[in-house]
Every structure is written in structure tokens, then in C-alpha cells.
Motif scaffolding. Sequence first.
Motif, PDB file in Angstrom:
ATOM      1  N   UNK A  47       0.816  -1.211   0.000  1.00 13.01           N
ATOM      2  CA  UNK A  47       0.000   0.000   0.000  1.00 13.01           C
ATOM      3  C   UNK A  47       0.851   1.262   0.000  1.00 13.01           C
ATOM      4  N   UNK A  48       2.039   1.179   0.599  1.00 13.05           N
ATOM      5  CA  UNK A  48       2.896   2.356   0.686  1.00 13.05           C
ATOM      6  C   UNK A  48       3.779   2.542  -0.540  1.00 13.05           C
ATOM      7  N   UNK A  49       4.136   1.431  -1.213  1.00 12.57           N
ATOM      8  CA  UNK A  49       5.129   1.542  -2.270  1.00 12.57           C
ATOM      9  C   UNK A  49       4.658   1.289  -3.678  1.00 12.57           C
ATOM     10  N   UNK A  50       3.479   0.660  -3.858  1.00 10.39           N
ATOM     11  CA  UNK A  50       3.075   0.250  -5.199  1.00 10.39           C
ATOM     12  C   UNK A  50       2.878   1.452  -6.122  1.00 10.39           C
ATOM     13  N   UNK A  51       2.424   2.578  -5.578  1.00 10.96           N
ATOM     14  CA  UNK A  51       2.181   3.756  -6.417  1.00 10.96           C
ATOM     15  C   UNK A  51       3.469   4.381  -6.932  1.00 10.96           C
ATOM     16  N   UNK A  52       4.590   4.054  -6.326  1.00 11.30           N
ATOM     17  CA  UNK A  52       5.872   4.643  -6.725  1.00 11.30           C
ATOM     18  C   UNK A  52       6.595   3.814  -7.783  1.00 11.30           C
ATOM     19  N   UNK A  53       6.083   2.630  -8.081  1.00  9.49           N
ATOM     20  CA  UNK A  53       6.746   1.755  -9.045  1.00  9.49           C
ATOM     21  C   UNK A  53       6.261   2.078 -10.445  1.00  9.49           C
ATOM     22  N   UNK A  54       7.156   2.513 -11.281  1.00  9.65           N
ATOM     23  CA  UNK A  54       6.875   2.733 -12.688  1.00  9.65           C
ATOM     24  C   UNK A  54       8.169   2.509 -13.467  1.00  9.65           C
ATOM     25  N   UNK A  55       8.135   2.728 -14.764  1.00  9.72           N
ATOM     26  CA  UNK A  55       9.306   2.478 -15.601  1.00  9.72           C
ATOM     27  C   UNK A  55      10.465   3.390 -15.226  1.00  9.72           C
ATOM     28  N   UNK A  56      10.175   4.641 -14.905  1.00  7.90           N
ATOM     29  CA  UNK A  56      11.238   5.566 -14.523  1.00  7.90           C
ATOM     30  C   UNK A  56      11.902   5.138 -13.221  1.00  7.90           C
ATOM     31  N   UNK A  57      11.115   4.604 -12.302  1.00  9.72           N
ATOM     32  CA  UNK A  57      11.680   4.144 -11.031  1.00  9.72           C
ATOM     33  C   UNK A  57      12.577   2.925 -11.255  1.00  9.72           C
ATOM     34  N   UNK A  58      12.171   2.022 -12.122  1.00 10.60           N
ATOM     35  CA  UNK A  58      12.947   0.799 -12.373  1.00 10.60           C
ATOM     36  C   UNK A  58      14.229   1.119 -13.139  1.00 10.60           C
ATOM     37  N   UNK A  59      14.153   2.020 -14.101  1.00  9.64           N
ATOM     38  CA  UNK A  59      15.301   2.265 -14.989  1.00  9.64           C
ATOM     39  C   UNK A  59      16.108   3.502 -14.621  1.00  9.64           C
ATOM     40  N   UNK A  60      15.666   4.268 -13.635  1.00  6.91           N
ATOM     41  CA  UNK A  60      16.332   5.518 -13.312  1.00  6.91           C
ATOM     42  C   UNK A  60      17.536   5.346 -12.403  1.00  6.91           C
ATOM     43  N   UNK A  61      18.315   6.435 -12.310  1.00 10.00           N
ATOM     44  CA  UNK A  61      19.471   6.464 -11.428  1.00 10.00           C
ATOM     45  C   UNK A  61      19.074   6.990 -10.051  1.00 10.00           C
ATOM     46  N   UNK A  62      19.970   6.798  -9.084  1.00 10.24           N
ATOM     47  CA  UNK A  62      19.753   7.352  -7.762  1.00 10.24           C
ATOM     48  C   UNK A  62      19.753   8.879  -7.836  1.00 10.24           C
ATOM     49  N   UNK A  63      18.953   9.487  -6.992  1.00 10.84           N
ATOM     50  CA  UNK A  63      18.837  10.941  -7.010  1.00 10.84           C
ATOM     51  C   UNK A  63      18.548  11.441  -5.601  1.00 10.84           C
ATOM     52  N   UNK A  64      18.959  12.655  -5.336  1.00 13.14           N
ATOM     53  CA  UNK A  64      18.650  13.280  -4.048  1.00 13.14           C
ATOM     54  C   UNK A  64      17.206  13.754  -3.993  1.00 13.14           C
ATOM     55  N   UNK A  65      16.535  13.791  -5.139  1.00  9.51           N
ATOM     56  CA  UNK A  65      15.131  14.169  -5.198  1.00  9.51           C
ATOM     57  C   UNK A  65      14.282  12.896  -5.256  1.00  9.51           C
ATOM     58  N   UNK A  66      13.488  12.610  -4.235  1.00 10.91           N
ATOM     59  CA  UNK A  66      12.740  11.343  -4.171  1.00 10.91           C
ATOM     60  C   UNK A  66      11.885  11.062  -5.395  1.00 10.91           C
ATOM     61  N   UNK A  67      11.243  12.096  -5.940  1.00  8.63           N
ATOM     62  CA  UNK A  67      10.354  11.876  -7.085  1.00  8.63           C
ATOM     63  C   UNK A  67      11.113  11.507  -8.353  1.00  8.63           C
ATOM     64  N   UNK A  68      12.439  11.697  -8.380  1.00 11.13           N
ATOM     65  CA  UNK A  68      13.243  11.361  -9.561  1.00 11.13           C
ATOM     66  C   UNK A  68      14.167  10.169  -9.323  1.00 11.13           C
ATOM     67  N   UNK A  69      14.138   9.596  -8.135  1.00  9.81           N
ATOM     68  CA  UNK A  69      15.063   8.508  -7.789  1.00  9.81           C
ATOM     69  C   UNK A  69      14.668   7.208  -8.474  1.00  9.81           C
ATOM     70  N   UNK A  70      15.690   6.434  -8.858  1.00  6.65           N
ATOM     71  CA  UNK A  70      15.480   5.132  -9.478  1.00  6.65           C
ATOM     72  C   UNK A  70      16.404   4.086  -8.880  1.00  6.65           C
ATOM     73  N   UNK A  71      16.195   2.832  -9.247  1.00  4.47           N
ATOM     74  CA  UNK A  71      16.945   1.732  -8.626  1.00  4.47           C
ATOM     75  C   UNK A  71      17.692   0.873  -9.648  1.00  4.47           C
ATOM     76  N   UNK A  72      17.842   1.357 -10.884  1.00  5.54           N
ATOM     77  CA  UNK A  72      18.535   0.540 -11.872  1.00  5.54           C
ATOM     78  C   UNK A  72      19.967   0.237 -11.441  1.00  5.54           C
ATOM     79  N   UNK A  73      20.644   1.189 -10.812  1.00  2.00           N
ATOM     80  CA  UNK A  73      21.997   0.932 -10.332  1.00  2.00           C
ATOM     81  C   UNK A  73      22.028  -0.185  -9.302  1.00  2.00           C
ATOM     82  N   UNK A  74      21.044  -0.205  -8.387  1.00  4.74           N
ATOM     83  CA  UNK A  74      20.976  -1.269  -7.379  1.00  4.74           C
ATOM     84  C   UNK A  74      20.629  -2.609  -8.008  1.00  4.74           C
ATOM     85  N   UNK A  75      19.760  -2.595  -9.028  1.00 11.05           N
ATOM     86  CA  UNK A  75      19.404  -3.838  -9.713  1.00 11.05           C
ATOM     87  C   UNK A  75      20.627  -4.417 -10.427  1.00 11.05           C
TER      88      UNK A  75
END
Length: 294
Positions: A47-75
Motif C-alpha cells: 500500500x505504501x510503495x506500489x504507487x511509486x513503481x513505474x518504468x522511470x523508477x525501475x530504470x532511473x538512477x539514484x537521485x537526491x530528489x525522491x520523485x526522480x530517484x530510481x533503482x537501476x543501479x541497485x538492480x
Amino acid sequence: MEHVNQTKVMRRMNFRLFKNSLSKYIFLLATLFGLVVLAILIYRVVSQGIAWIDLDFITGKLSTQPERAGIMGAILGTFWLMLVVAPVTMFFGVGTAIYLEIYAKKGRLQGIIQTNIANLAGVPSIVYGILGLTVFVRVMDFGNVILAGGLTMSLLILPIVIVASQEAIRAVPQHLSEASYGMGATKWQTIKNVILPVSLPGIMTGAILSLSRAIGETAPLVVIGIPALLMPFPGGILDKFTVLPMQIYYWTLDSSLVAEYANLAAATIIVLLVALLILNSSAIVIRNKFQRKY
């Protein structure tokens, strides 16, 4: 006198039935408690995280701005880490199990080795992190790169793979290997053509479940100094990296300052749970496939 004895017997039987029923309900309550806690945890995370998962989140880089942060580097870091852990663990784990079960002489020395391997499986993961920091990061001077992290995680799950492989090898029917020896095959030919194919479902199941544990571990990587900072995507085993559990850990810490980081951590947990579910499901599929074949 017989009536008194029958009464005592009936009382004992009733007491045993009562204990049996009581034990059943206690175990049922324990199971329900675990399931309820798990359901609450999954509901809270989804309920807390599903709304934040999208293509930009999966393929994006880490960022200091939460709305622009992604996890591709961690993946990618997790993927490269497993590329080191999987072959190292399989080679040394299965090789050690074959030696102990087939080549080593049964005796006191083998018993000591077996006991120590079993004890190593219960050592806290942070101890392996300290060992990896000492040996791979400082003595071998690898630094906190993927190779050092992979070798450290290999040490962590190696005892589990050894024990699982030994159990799988022991489960091979003895008449199969005896038939191979009777036809003139050498010990290595018997291992390669008979023992390993038959024991492969158990070995692969144990190895994949061990890799699932390695994917979810954080403490050893924290000890060897794996960062969770802004960095380029890793492209080899000598690059610096971060992994999904580390990203969850740091975002959880940062959530006390910025509330959105808690949502990012929950979204990353969902991705990690999906990866673990895929790995565990593949273990079941591999086991069933090879069991039908052999």
C-alpha cells in the motif's frame, strides 16, 4: 479391581487426547500469528510503495530528489554480485560436498570437518562481513567493489550449499553407483554420469535458496563499506556498486528526514520480493523437472 484399572486407563487416554488437542490448537495459533504478521507487513509495504513503481523508477538512477530517484543501479549491482556469488559458491560448495561424501575417508577428521561446516552455517552474517573486510578489502586490496562483495557473500552461503549438496548426494540410491562400478566405470565417471545427475535437483534447490538469502543480506555489505551514493551504473566486477537491500537500508534511515524515502524503500522492497519469488519459484521448477527426468 478391574473397574478401577479401566477407570485409570480411561483417564490417561482422555488426558492424552486433551494434550493432543491442546497441542494442535497451540501450533495452529502459532501458524496463524506468523501469517497475520506477514499479511500485515505485505499490506503495509504494498500500500505504501506500489504507487511509486513505474518504468522511470525501475530504470532511473539514484537521485537526491525522491520523485526522480530510481533503482537501476541497485538492480545491476545485485545482478553483478550474483554473477560472482553463483559460480564461486557452486564450484567450491559442490566440490567440497563431493570430496567429503565420496573421496574423504570416514573417520575423526571428517567428523570434525563436518561439525565445523554445520556450525559455520549458523554464524551471524556480520562476522562474514568482518572476514571479507579483512581478507578481500584490506589484505588483497580489492576495495569495496563487486568482486570483494561477491566473495564475501560466497563465504556466507557456502556452508549452506555444502550441507544441501551432501544431503542430495547421500540421497542417491547406492545400487546406482554400485552398478556403475560393476560395469567398469571409474569413480569420477560414476560421479559425473550417475551421482551428479541424480542429485542435481537437490543441489540446485539448495543453491538457489542460498542465493536468495545472499540477495537479501545487508550486514556483510555494510561492514565492507558498500556505498549507497549517487554513482554510475556498474559495468564489471571491479566497479563500485550498491544492491537492493543496501538501498532499502539507506532510504529507511533517510525517511526520518524526508518522508518520501519511506515510500521509495517500500517500492524497492516490492521489487526485491518479486525477485526472491522468481528465484524460489525457479528452484521448485528445476527440482520438479529433474526429478521427472531422473
